[in-house]
Design an enzyme around this catalytic site. Structure first.
Site, PDB file in Angstrom:
ATOM      1  N   HIS A 272      29.890  41.163  43.448  1.00 44.39           N
ATOM      2  CA  HIS A 272      30.603  42.203  42.702  1.00 44.39           C
ATOM      3  C   HIS A 272      30.894  43.354  43.663  1.00 44.39           C
ATOM      4  CE1 HIS A 272      31.943  44.412  39.219  1.00 44.39           C
ATOM      5  NE2 HIS A 272      31.252  45.459  39.651  1.00 44.39           N
TER       6      HIS A 272
ATOM      7  N   GLY B 207      40.523  33.816  46.532  1.00 44.65           N
ATOM      8  CA  GLY B 207      39.475  32.966  47.092  1.00 44.65           C
ATOM      9  C   GLY B 207      39.066  33.292  48.520  1.00 44.65           C
ATOM     10  N   SER B 208      39.207  34.545  48.923  1.00 48.57           N
ATOM     11  CA  SER B 208      38.831  34.863  50.312  1.00 48.57           C
ATOM     12  C   SER B 208      37.322  34.754  50.519  1.00 48.57           C
ATOM     13  CB  SER B 208      39.341  36.242  50.731  1.00 48.57           C
ATOM     14  OG  SER B 208      38.666  37.278  50.055  1.00 48.57           O
TER      15      SER B 208
ATOM     16  N   ASN C 230      26.673  35.539  42.184  1.00 42.09           N
ATOM     17  CA  ASN C 230      27.946  36.248  42.030  1.00 42.09           C
ATOM     18  C   ASN C 230      28.026  37.326  43.104  1.00 42.09           C
ATOM     19  OD1 ASN C 230      30.394  37.088  40.720  1.00 42.09           O
ATOM     20  ND2 ASN C 230      29.264  38.803  39.811  1.00 42.09           N
TER      21      ASN C 230
ATOM     22  N   GLU D  42      32.081  41.974  52.136  1.00 45.07           N
ATOM     23  CA  GLU D  42      31.761  40.850  51.233  1.00 45.07           C
ATOM     24  C   GLU D  42      31.749  39.548  52.025  1.00 45.07           C
ATOM     25  OE1 GLU D  42      33.861  40.682  47.443  1.00 45.07           O
ATOM     26  OE2 GLU D  42      34.400  42.788  47.638  1.00 45.07           O
TER      27      GLU D  42
HETATM   28  C1  GAR Z   1      36.182  40.301  45.343  1.00 50.30           C
HETATM   29  O1  GAR Z   1      36.333  41.637  45.736  1.00 50.30           O
HETATM   30  C2  GAR Z   1      34.979  40.146  44.431  1.00 50.30           C
HETATM   31  O2  GAR Z   1      33.913  40.986  44.775  1.00 50.30           O
HETATM   32  C3  GAR Z   1      35.547  40.536  43.102  1.00 50.30           C
HETATM   33  O3  GAR Z   1      36.829  39.971  43.073  1.00 50.30           O
HETATM   34  C4  GAR Z   1      37.324  39.884  44.416  1.00 50.30           C
HETATM   35  C5  GAR Z   1      37.736  38.451  44.647  1.00 50.30           C
HETATM   36  O4  GAR Z   1      38.367  38.298  45.887  1.00 50.30           O
HETATM   37  N1  GAR Z   1      34.732  40.056  42.013  1.00 50.30           N
HETATM   38  C6  GAR Z   1      34.555  40.701  40.881  1.00 50.30           C
HETATM   39  O5  GAR Z   1      35.097  41.766  40.622  1.00 50.30           O
HETATM   40  C7  GAR Z   1      33.611  40.028  39.898  1.00 50.30           C
HETATM   41  N2  GAR Z   1      33.154  40.939  38.894  1.00 50.30           N
HETATM   42  P1  GAR Z   1      38.526  36.871  46.520  1.00 50.30           P
HETATM   43  O6  GAR Z   1      39.161  35.978  45.445  1.00 50.30           O
HETATM   44  O7  GAR Z   1      39.453  37.073  47.669  1.00 50.30           O
HETATM   45  O8  GAR Z   1      37.183  36.375  46.937  1.00 50.30           O
END
Ligand code: GAR
Length: 208
Positions: free
Chosen positions: A109, A12-13, A107, A174
């Protein structure tokens, strides 16, 4: 005040970056709930500590994708959101769910879509010899990791990079482009025109 619901599966960052930016920058919005498809999603702790309502809709509790999607939609609708944000939400959502929130489901990605939809994006980009990678914020359509692009970050690949180093550098971008994209949405600054998304005041939609 626009109402934002964030869906997560793990760390969940990105969710944290959005919650913090919303509070610090005084957006005309509030994160009203964080919903996870796993009870052990780490990000739930952050949400609870920040007084945000949380819910868990476990995909394992539902026999079918449609059943899970319906239960998730029920939980999301209960929050009456203006925007639903997928932040590391690692379940594929069906056409009914996606259609229900068309134009208000975002979203992120970790690739320069339409390159490398799906999993293991950084490994695949390194194997393909890419010289630049990045991340994409997009509105969600029924096609996996596809849909009108709001913003992209571009990150150079160094010869010494491995999957971990590269993913850490992309993740840092991100945390810039996702809060900014959500801010633009809640401020009413995004216009979707077919496959394209424009910022009404012409702000740059690329972060390098
Ligand atoms: C992030 O890198 C996001 O872009 C990716 O999962 C990670 C979640 O990190 N999402 C996908 O791959 C979706 N297809 P987070 O939980 O720390 O935000």
């Amino acid at each position: 005040m626009k109402r934002i619901v964030i869906l997560i599966s793990g760390r969940g960052s990105n969710m944290q970056a959005i919650v913090q930016a919303c509070a610090e920058q005084g957006w005309p919005a509030r994160v009203v709930a964080v919903i996870a498809n796993r009870a052990d999603a780490q990000g739930l702790d952050f949400a609870r500590q920040h007084g945000i309502a949380t819910a868990v809709v476990e995909h394992t509790a539902h026999g079918s994708r449609a059943g899970f999607d319906a239960a998730l939609a029920h939980a999301v609708d209960a929050c009456a959101p203006d925007l639903v944000v997928l932040a590391g939400f690692m379940r594929i959502l069906g056409a009914d769910f996606v259609g229900r929130y068309a134009g208000r489901l975002m979203n992120i990605h970790p690739s320069l879509l339409p390159a490398f939809p799906g999993l293991h994006t950084h490994r695949r980009a390194l194997e393909a010899g890419c010289k630049a990678v990045g991340a994409t914020v997009h509105f969600v359509t029924a096609e996996l990791d596809h849909g009108p692009i709001v913003m992209q970050s571009v990150v150079p690949v160094h010869p010494s990079d491995d999957e971990d180093r590269l993913s850490a550098r992309v993740l840092a971008t991100e945390h810039v482009i996702y809060p900014l994209s959500v801010r633009w949405f809640v401020e009413g600054q995004l216009r979707i025109d077919g496959a394209r998304v424009a910022h009404t005041a012409g702000a740059s939609q690329i972060w390098i």
